[in-house]
Scaffold this motif. Structure first.
Motif, PDB file in Angstrom:
ATOM      1  N   ILE A   4     145.413  66.767 133.129  1.00 43.27           N
ATOM      2  CA  ILE A   4     146.873  66.682 133.137  1.00 43.27           C
ATOM      3  C   ILE A   4     147.343  65.359 133.744  1.00 43.27           C
ATOM      4  N   GLY A   5     146.556  64.798 134.664  1.00 41.89           N
ATOM      5  CA  GLY A   5     146.916  63.508 135.246  1.00 41.89           C
ATOM      6  C   GLY A   5     146.795  62.374 134.251  1.00 41.89           C
ATOM      7  N   ILE A   6     145.702  62.335 133.509  1.00 37.72           N
ATOM      8  CA  ILE A   6     145.489  61.261 132.533  1.00 37.72           C
ATOM      9  C   ILE A   6     146.527  61.326 131.425  1.00 37.72           C
ATOM     10  N   TYR A   7     146.691  62.488 130.806  1.00 35.26           N
ATOM     11  CA  TYR A   7     147.586  62.570 129.659  1.00 35.26           C
ATOM     12  C   TYR A   7     149.056  62.613 130.072  1.00 35.26           C
ATOM     13  N   GLY A   8     149.337  63.096 131.286  1.00 33.65           N
ATOM     14  CA  GLY A   8     150.711  63.030 131.768  1.00 33.65           C
ATOM     15  C   GLY A   8     151.174  61.595 131.933  1.00 33.65           C
ATOM     16  N   ALA A   9     150.353  60.750 132.545  1.00 36.19           N
ATOM     17  CA  ALA A   9     150.707  59.337 132.710  1.00 36.19           C
ATOM     18  C   ALA A   9     150.783  58.640 131.365  1.00 36.19           C
ATOM     19  N   LEU A  10     149.829  58.901 130.509  1.00 38.67           N
ATOM     20  CA  LEU A  10     149.788  58.229 129.210  1.00 38.67           C
ATOM     21  C   LEU A  10     151.035  58.548 128.386  1.00 38.67           C
ATOM     22  N   ASN A  11     151.447  59.799 128.360  1.00 42.81           N
ATOM     23  CA  ASN A  11     152.611  60.178 127.559  1.00 42.81           C
ATOM     24  C   ASN A  11     153.916  59.677 128.161  1.00 42.81           C
ATOM     25  N   ASN A  12     153.945  59.397 129.446  1.00 44.23           N
ATOM     26  CA  ASN A  12     155.116  58.777 130.043  1.00 44.23           C
ATOM     27  C   ASN A  12     155.275  57.329 129.604  1.00 44.23           C
ATOM     28  N   TRP A  13     154.183  56.613 129.424  1.00 40.11           N
ATOM     29  CA  TRP A  13     154.224  55.187 129.146  1.00 40.11           C
ATOM     30  C   TRP A  13     154.241  54.848 127.662  1.00 40.11           C
ATOM     31  N   PHE A  14     153.849  55.794 126.802  1.00 42.32           N
ATOM     32  CA  PHE A  14     153.780  55.516 125.369  1.00 42.32           C
ATOM     33  C   PHE A  14     154.421  56.650 124.581  1.00 42.32           C
ATOM     34  N   VAL A  15     155.241  56.285 123.590  1.00 42.46           N
ATOM     35  CA  VAL A  15     155.846  57.257 122.678  1.00 42.46           C
ATOM     36  C   VAL A  15     155.488  56.886 121.243  1.00 42.46           C
ATOM     37  N   ALA A  16     156.008  55.764 120.752  1.00 42.78           N
ATOM     38  CA  ALA A  16     155.695  55.340 119.393  1.00 42.78           C
ATOM     39  C   ALA A  16     154.199  55.045 119.237  1.00 42.78           C
ATOM     40  N   ARG A  17     153.586  54.510 120.276  1.00 43.14           N
ATOM     41  CA  ARG A  17     152.161  54.174 120.240  1.00 43.14           C
ATOM     42  C   ARG A  17     151.295  55.233 120.927  1.00 43.14           C
ATOM     43  N   ARG A  18     151.826  56.428 121.035  1.00 36.38           N
ATOM     44  CA  ARG A  18     151.146  57.482 121.792  1.00 36.38           C
ATOM     45  C   ARG A  18     149.780  57.823 121.211  1.00 36.38           C
ATOM     46  N   ALA A  19     149.700  57.985 119.901  1.00 35.98           N
ATOM     47  CA  ALA A  19     148.423  58.365 119.288  1.00 35.98           C
ATOM     48  C   ALA A  19     147.370  57.281 119.503  1.00 35.98           C
ATOM     49  N   PHE A  20     147.770  56.024 119.355  1.00 40.17           N
ATOM     50  CA  PHE A  20     146.818  54.927 119.546  1.00 40.17           C
ATOM     51  C   PHE A  20     146.352  54.859 121.003  1.00 40.17           C
ATOM     52  N   ALA A  21     147.298  54.958 121.938  1.00 35.72           N
ATOM     53  CA  ALA A  21     146.940  54.911 123.358  1.00 35.72           C
ATOM     54  C   ALA A  21     146.057  56.100 123.738  1.00 35.72           C
ATOM     55  N   THR A  22     146.379  57.275 123.201  1.00 33.69           N
ATOM     56  CA  THR A  22     145.568  58.459 123.477  1.00 33.69           C
ATOM     57  C   THR A  22     144.154  58.287 122.940  1.00 33.69           C
ATOM     58  N   SER A  23     144.045  57.665 121.775  1.00 33.16           N
ATOM     59  CA  SER A  23     142.708  57.452 121.204  1.00 33.16           C
ATOM     60  C   SER A  23     141.876  56.537 122.088  1.00 33.16           C
ATOM     61  N   LEU A  24     142.495  55.512 122.688  1.00 30.58           N
ATOM     62  CA  LEU A  24     141.754  54.630 123.591  1.00 30.58           C
ATOM     63  C   LEU A  24     141.334  55.360 124.862  1.00 30.58           C
ATOM     64  N   ALA A  25     142.230  56.183 125.403  1.00 29.71           N
ATOM     65  CA  ALA A  25     141.882  56.952 126.603  1.00 29.71           C
ATOM     66  C   ALA A  25     140.766  57.949 126.305  1.00 29.71           C
ATOM     67  N   THR A  26     140.824  58.580 125.148  1.00 31.70           N
ATOM     68  CA  THR A  26     139.758  59.510 124.753  1.00 31.70           C
ATOM     69  C   THR A  26     138.453  58.762 124.532  1.00 31.70           C
ATOM     70  N   LEU A  27     138.537  57.572 123.939  1.00 36.74           N
ATOM     71  CA  LEU A  27     137.336  56.775 123.711  1.00 36.74           C
ATOM     72  C   LEU A  27     136.658  56.433 125.039  1.00 36.74           C
ATOM     73  N   ALA A  28     137.452  56.103 126.056  1.00 36.48           N
ATOM     74  CA  ALA A  28     136.875  55.816 127.368  1.00 36.48           C
ATOM     75  C   ALA A  28     136.178  57.042 127.940  1.00 36.48           C
TER      76      ALA A  28
END
Length: 425
Positions: free
Chosen positions: A133-157
């Motif tokens: 919840i910490g990782i995806y909560g921060a990520l979704n706060n910082w990205f909306v239009a690019r959310r899927a791309f940013a999420t894919s990078l976080a998942t890749l890590a």
């Protein structure tokens, strides 16, 4: 207040860098995601054989530690979610990294099953709840239009961590024994995860005078940010989409967890060497990373329920192929299909929750869903271990997991995005 929302370093750096500070936040989340994987199921699977050989513990007993850790996460996550919406992810993730690093180091001194449960359950609780919840909560706060791309990078890590951590553990075990394996994992967790999160993470772009995705104030009025949903938790739970996403979650996560934990011992029982089994586990994580990148490149206009259904099909095929594995090639093929499915699930579900219900109360809404997720994850390994101890093989559990995956496909196809009328109700 500043120490909880952002550090002075983050505020000063955001004013000076020539690019959107959200990319620095994303890098911090990637480091946290990599360091998260010490108590992951794929990593624990490397320890099952040496722990069973030394202590005589059953597979069910080891699976019980995973399940108990998931139960603890299910209890604490709904409490963390609303706090995360107010205060951000920095403190939650910093404590999660610190506690997990120490717990993994102390696991190297394990003298009994009770001590193993105490330490591993704490680490697993952090893995399943605060980290997610910490990782995806921060990520979704910082990205909306690019959310899927940013999420894919976080998942890749995170998938990179799932590749590296089992190999690090296996290398240490081969040369110095299983105790050195836990020690190595704890040290890597602390070195990679703590400092970036503590120094550079901030709650929301608005706290630093920025807009999500780095958009200008004028552009923000016409971007997806302006039309983003803003469901409260009470509104979300009244929608069919909430319960269908929840159903999809509880169907696919027992599969992800049950297969991930027991894949290495299953491969060894099918006649493959421990080193080959560890390499196949690593390849499964690599394919998960490739799936995450593919999900990040999907067009945003494509309804997310369709790729979610596809990954359910991949999970079903991977588990079925794993039943009859008799060679390294067969193991790699099954792991590839299953890894593609897992990578899709890990990337698409957080995006679906944020896209369907918005970022304003993401922590509170996701906290409820995450409780169901970690309980489902807890059931998978316990079911797999119990059926293996009962029947002597993993075949029966793999058939069960394949059936759950097929049901997940149906749930995904039915999970349509909520409408504006649902938000007003």
């Amino acid at each position: 207040m500043r120490s909880a929302l952002s550090s002075g370093v983050a505020a000063a750096l955001a004013a000076r860098v020539p690019f959107y500070y959200g990319w620095i936040v994303l890098a911090c989340l990637c480091f946290a995601g990599f360091s998260r994987q010490g108590p992951a199921l794929a990593t624990l699977s490397i320890f099952i054989e040496p722990l069973t050989r030394e202590f005589g513990w059953s597979r069910t007993a080891l699976s019980g530690a995973v399940s108990l850790g998931g139960l603890l996460a299910a209890l604490v996550t709904p409490l963390i979610g609303p706090l995360l919406d107010r205060r951000g992810s920095r403190l939650v993730l910093s404590l999660a990294v610190l506690v997990n690093g120490v717990a993994l180091i102390l696991l190297s001194f394990t003298p009994s099953l009770l001590v193993f449960y105490l330490l591993y359950c704490v680490a697993r609780m952090n893995w399943a709840g605060p980290f997610d919840i910490g990782i995806y909560g921060a990520l979704n706060n910082w990205f909306v239009a690019r959310r899927a791309f940013a999420t894919s990078l976080a998942t890749l890590a995170q998938m990179a961590g799932l590749v590296a951590m089992p190999l690090i553990a296996q290398f240490a075990i081969v040369h110095h024994g299983w105790r050195a394996g836990w020690l190595a994992l704890g040290v890597v967790t602390l070195l990679v995860g703590f400092v970036p999160v503590w120094l550079f993470l901030a709650r929301r772009p608005e706290d630093l005078g920025l807009s999500p995705d780095g958009a200008t104030p004028a552009a923000s009025t016409t971007s997806p940010i302006a039309t983003e949903a803003r469901f409260s938790r009470a509104q979300a739970v009244r929608t069919p989409a909430f319960w269908l996403l929840m159903l999809y979650t509880v169907l696919v996560y027992p599969v992800q967890a049950g297969v991930s934990l027991h894949q290495a011992p299953h491969l060894i029982e099918r006649g493959l060497s421990p080193t080959t089994a560890a390499a196949i586990v690593a390849s499964f994580s690599l394919m998960s990373g490739l799936a995450a990148m593919a999900c990040g490149l999907l067009p945003r206009r494509l309804p997310i329920r369709f790729p979610m259904a596809l990954v359910g099909i991949l999970l079903a095929l991977g588990t079925l192929l794993m039943i009859g594995v008799g060679s390294p090639a067969g193991g790699y093929l099954a792991a590839a299909l299953f890894g593609l499915g897992v990578g899709g699930v890990l990337t698409l579900l957080p995006v679906a929750w944020a896209d369907y219900f918005g970022r304003a109360n993401f922590g509170a809404i996701r906290g409820l869903a995450l409780s169901a997720q970690v309980l489902a994850q807890a059931c998978g390994p316990l079911l797999s271990g119990a059926l293996r101890d009962l029947s002597g093989t993993y075949a029966l559990s793999l058939y069960c997991f394949s059936g759950l995956s097929v049901l997940g496909v149906a749930a995904a196809l039915a999970a349509r995005k909520p409408t504006a009328a649902d938000e007003r109700s």
